[in-house]
Design an enzyme around this catalytic site. Structure first.
Site, PDB file in Angstrom:
ATOM      1  N   LYS A  24       0.838  -1.209   0.000  1.00 16.10           N
ATOM      2  CA  LYS A  24       0.000   0.000   0.000  1.00 16.10           C
ATOM      3  C   LYS A  24       0.869   1.254   0.000  1.00 16.10           C
ATOM      4  CE  LYS A  24      -2.831   0.626   3.650  1.00 16.10           C
ATOM      5  NZ  LYS A  24      -2.777   1.921   4.357  1.00 16.10           N
ATOM      6  N   ARG A  29       2.933   5.970  -3.192  1.00 10.04           N
ATOM      7  CA  ARG A  29       4.078   6.789  -3.595  1.00 10.04           C
ATOM      8  C   ARG A  29       4.354   6.681  -5.085  1.00 10.04           C
ATOM      9  NH1 ARG A  29       4.159   5.612   1.702  1.00 10.04           N
ATOM     10  NH2 ARG A  29       5.439   6.795   3.175  1.00 10.04           N
ATOM     11  N   GLY A  97      -5.069   7.850   5.629  1.00  7.84           N
ATOM     12  CA  GLY A  97      -4.163   8.806   6.272  1.00  7.84           C
ATOM     13  C   GLY A  97      -2.934   9.075   5.428  1.00  7.84           C
ATOM     14  N   ARG A 125      -8.831  11.825  12.695  1.00  6.53           N
ATOM     15  CA  ARG A 125      -7.393  11.591  12.926  1.00  6.53           C
ATOM     16  C   ARG A 125      -6.599  12.895  12.952  1.00  6.53           C
ATOM     17  NH1 ARG A 125      -5.445   6.703   9.358  1.00  6.53           N
ATOM     18  NH2 ARG A 125      -3.670   6.889  10.769  1.00  6.53           N
ATOM     19  N   SER A 171       6.967   8.795  12.684  1.00  8.57           N
ATOM     20  CA  SER A 171       5.889   8.689  11.690  1.00  8.57           C
ATOM     21  C   SER A 171       6.437   8.886  10.289  1.00  8.57           C
ATOM     22  CB  SER A 171       4.805   9.737  11.976  1.00  8.57           C
ATOM     23  OG  SER A 171       3.969   9.865  10.843  1.00  8.57           O
ATOM     24  N   ASP A 324       1.869  -1.355  11.835  1.00 11.01           N
ATOM     25  CA  ASP A 324       0.530  -1.727  11.340  1.00 11.01           C
ATOM     26  C   ASP A 324       0.139  -3.156  11.703  1.00 11.01           C
ATOM     27  OD1 ASP A 324       0.127   0.754  10.265  1.00 11.01           O
ATOM     28  OD2 ASP A 324       0.891   0.214   8.275  1.00 11.01           O
ATOM     29  N   LYS A 351      -4.540   5.480  14.875  1.00 18.22           N
ATOM     30  CA  LYS A 351      -4.620   4.843  13.552  1.00 18.22           C
ATOM     31  C   LYS A 351      -6.073   4.905  13.063  1.00 18.22           C
ATOM     32  CE  LYS A 351      -0.325   3.907  13.126  1.00 18.22           C
ATOM     33  NZ  LYS A 351       0.443   4.653  12.116  1.00 18.22           N
ATOM     34  N   ARG A 398      -7.783  -3.286   9.522  1.00 20.00           N
ATOM     35  CA  ARG A 398      -6.895  -4.240  10.193  1.00 20.00           C
ATOM     36  C   ARG A 398      -7.565  -4.896  11.409  1.00 20.00           C
ATOM     37  NH1 ARG A 398      -2.674  -3.769   6.794  1.00 20.00           N
ATOM     38  NH2 ARG A 398      -2.045  -1.654   6.260  1.00 20.00           N
TER      39      ARG A 398
HETATM   40  C1  S3P Z   1       2.423   4.741   6.319  1.00 17.80           C
HETATM   41  C2  S3P Z   1       2.954   5.053   7.532  1.00 17.80           C
HETATM   42  C3  S3P Z   1       2.435   4.565   8.825  1.00 17.80           C
HETATM   43  C4  S3P Z   1       1.447   3.422   8.650  1.00 17.80           C
HETATM   44  C5  S3P Z   1       0.510   3.643   7.522  1.00 17.80           C
HETATM   45  C6  S3P Z   1       1.249   3.850   6.217  1.00 17.80           C
HETATM   46  C7  S3P Z   1       3.038   5.263   5.104  1.00 17.80           C
HETATM   47  O1  S3P Z   1       1.781   5.606   9.502  1.00 17.80           O
HETATM   48  O2  S3P Z   1       0.723   3.213   9.849  1.00 17.80           O
HETATM   49  O3  S3P Z   1      -0.374   2.528   7.370  1.00 17.80           O
HETATM   50  O4  S3P Z   1       2.753   4.751   3.995  1.00 17.80           O
HETATM   51  O5  S3P Z   1       3.841   6.200   5.205  1.00 17.80           O
HETATM   52  P1  S3P Z   1       2.602   6.628  10.440  1.00 17.80           P
HETATM   53  O6  S3P Z   1       3.694   7.124   9.625  1.00 17.80           O
HETATM   54  O7  S3P Z   1       1.662   7.695  10.836  1.00 17.80           O
HETATM   55  O8  S3P Z   1       3.038   5.795  11.597  1.00 17.80           O
END
Ligand code: S3P
Length: 446
Positions: A24, A29, A97, A125, A171, A324, A351, A398
């Site tokens: 994902k 990206r 997110g 969030r 993060s 995750d 989350k 999840r």
């Molecule tokens: C992600 C970063 C993580 C992860 C999310 C995907 C990403 O979140 O929990 O499912 O693709 O950069 P955080 O960076 O907020 O921990």
């Protein structure tokens, strides 16, 4: 919309050889950087889940010509760093997110205004974690008073100011937001993280010919820097299978007697493999086979066979590397002999749901001895009492998938409510879990 419920039949032995869909994080990206690149980018193995599709749709609405997805194939005709166009309506980030926080960084550098909206879960969030650094860079943004969506980003077309930003939490989304805004800034922008998080943005930028300098400062802290104003060159991206989706199957095979499962072509980025380390510490029998590299990301086949598991105190340095995977790790812990303790994982509370509270409630509901704490959980495993339960997923894919895996060792029937969200990251989850030996029925209620 119909309410999708999963009815999980107890038990099962997990066997087979499968491949889970594309990663994902890398899928998001690939669209973002492909759109900002000059020339064509082709993607194979793209995850056709709602989250990555929200990112794809957002770039289409900003005038980027994108073909697909078609069986995981996408072609993006990049518009260059300055080529995005003002969308006609608010961009809908759905449940995602990652789309929201990474796009906020890109949008901060545009010359048009834009609004980001999302579903009920995403709208709760925290977004201050990105508005704070973006404002330091000179961006103009508005959110609700609570710092949540909807978010309006006022693009001034001016060049942003480079910053040297220390992230208050580990993060990858915040780090990536700052680095992506840094593409539009004058000077060198750096993001310093308290613990290493997934580095797909840095790897992929380098792959697109945009230099990112990453440096380990001491045991835990990582610093990534880039200079604004360069350009990205379109390329081919082969997306490996998502280790976070594979995790449900690793867990399933780890906890079911006589299991023997191979999951092929799984992304083995060192910033994502915490699940494997944690399962091994618990005693799991996991072998990595056929290690190789695709487009700058390591991959391997993961071979899991049943072995008895024991409870552990999960090392805090593994938390960000498995962030995750905790919903399903809690399920694994509930079957392991003895106590499992998780600390240092307060990020789980923000989350798609509050994964500490929601998973503790769900496990207690099926008779597990689980106790939520401010930053983790204590689970006394291996002694479930029979209790029929209807579990709520709380808009969190999840939770839906982790509680399905709980059915392998539960002692009474499990029904999980509100599971359409599995489509955000893993649309073929039920097909695959039934293929390898579980019996899960999907019930749609109008
Ligand atoms: C992600 C970063 C993580 C992860 C999310 C995907 C990403 O979140 O929990 O499912 O693709 O950069 P955080 O960076 O907020 O921990």
């Amino acid at each position: 919309m119909a309410n999708v419920k999963f009815k999980v039949q107890l038990g099962g032995t997990i066997k087979g050889r499968i491949r889970v869909p594309g990663d994902k994080s890398i899928s998001h990206r690939s669209i973002m950087l492909g759109a900002l690149a000059e020339g064509k980018t082709t993607v194979t193995g793209f995850l056709e889940g709602d989250d990555a599709l929200a990112t794809l749709q957002a770039f289409r609405e900003m005038g980027v010509d994108i073909d697909g997805p078609n069986n995981g194939n996408v072609t993006i005709n990049g518009v260059g760093l300055r080529g995005l166009k003002k969308p006609n309506k608010p961009l809908d980030m759905g449940n995602s997110g990652t789309s929201t926080r990474l796009l906020a960084g890109i949008l901060a550098g545009q010359d048009f205004d834009c609004e980001l909206v999302g579903d009920a879960s995403l709208s709760k969030r925290p977004m201050k974690r990105v508005t704070v650094p973006l404002r330091l860079m000179g961006a103009e943004l508005e959110t609700t008073e609570d710092g949540t969506l909807p978010m309006i980003i006022r693009g001034k077309g001016q060049t942003l100011k480079a910053i040297d930003y220390t992230l208050p939490m580990a993060s990858a989304q915040v780090k990536s937001c700052v680095l992506l805004a840094g593409l539009f800034a004058e000077g060198t922008t750096c993001a310093l993280e308290p613990a290493p998080t997934r580095d797909h943005t840095e790897r992929m930028l380098n792959g697109f010919g945009y230099e990112v300098h990453s440096e380990k400062l001491d045991n835990q802290r990582m610093k990534a820097c880039l200079k604004g104003g360069g350009s990205l060159k379109g390329r081919h991206i082969d997306v490996p299978s998502d280790i976070s989706s594979a995790a449900f199957f690793m867990a399933a095979a780890a906890v079911s007697k006589d299991s023997d499962l191979v999951i092929e072509h799984v992304g083995m980025n060192p910033t994502r493999v915490g699940i494997i380390d944690i399962l091994k510490l618990m005693g799991a029998n996991i072998e990595l086979e056929n290690f190789h590299e695709v487009g700058g990301e390591p991959v391997a086949d993961v071979h899991v066979r049943y072995a008895p598991l024991k409870g552990i105190h999960i090392p805090e340095e593994l938390v960000a590397l498995a962030i995750d995977e905790f919903p399903v790790l809690f399920v694994v812990a509930s079957t392991a002999e003895g106590q499992t303790v998780l600390t240092g994982a307060e990020e789980l509370r923000v989350k798609e749901s509050d994964r500490i509270q929601v998973m503790a409630d769900a496990l207690i509901a099926i008779g597990v001895d689980a106790q939520p704490t401010a930053d983790g959980m204590i689970i006394n495993g291996g002694k479930q009492s029979p209790q029929n339960a209807e579990i709520q997923s709380h808009h969190d894919h999840r939770i839906s998938m982790a509680m399905t895996i709980a059915g392998l060792n539960a002692v009474s029937e499990i029904i999980i409510d509100d599971c359409a969200n599995v489509n955000t990251s893993f649309p073929i989850f039920i097909d695959l879990i039934n293929e390898v030996g579980m019996k899960v029925e999907v019930v749609e209620e109008k």
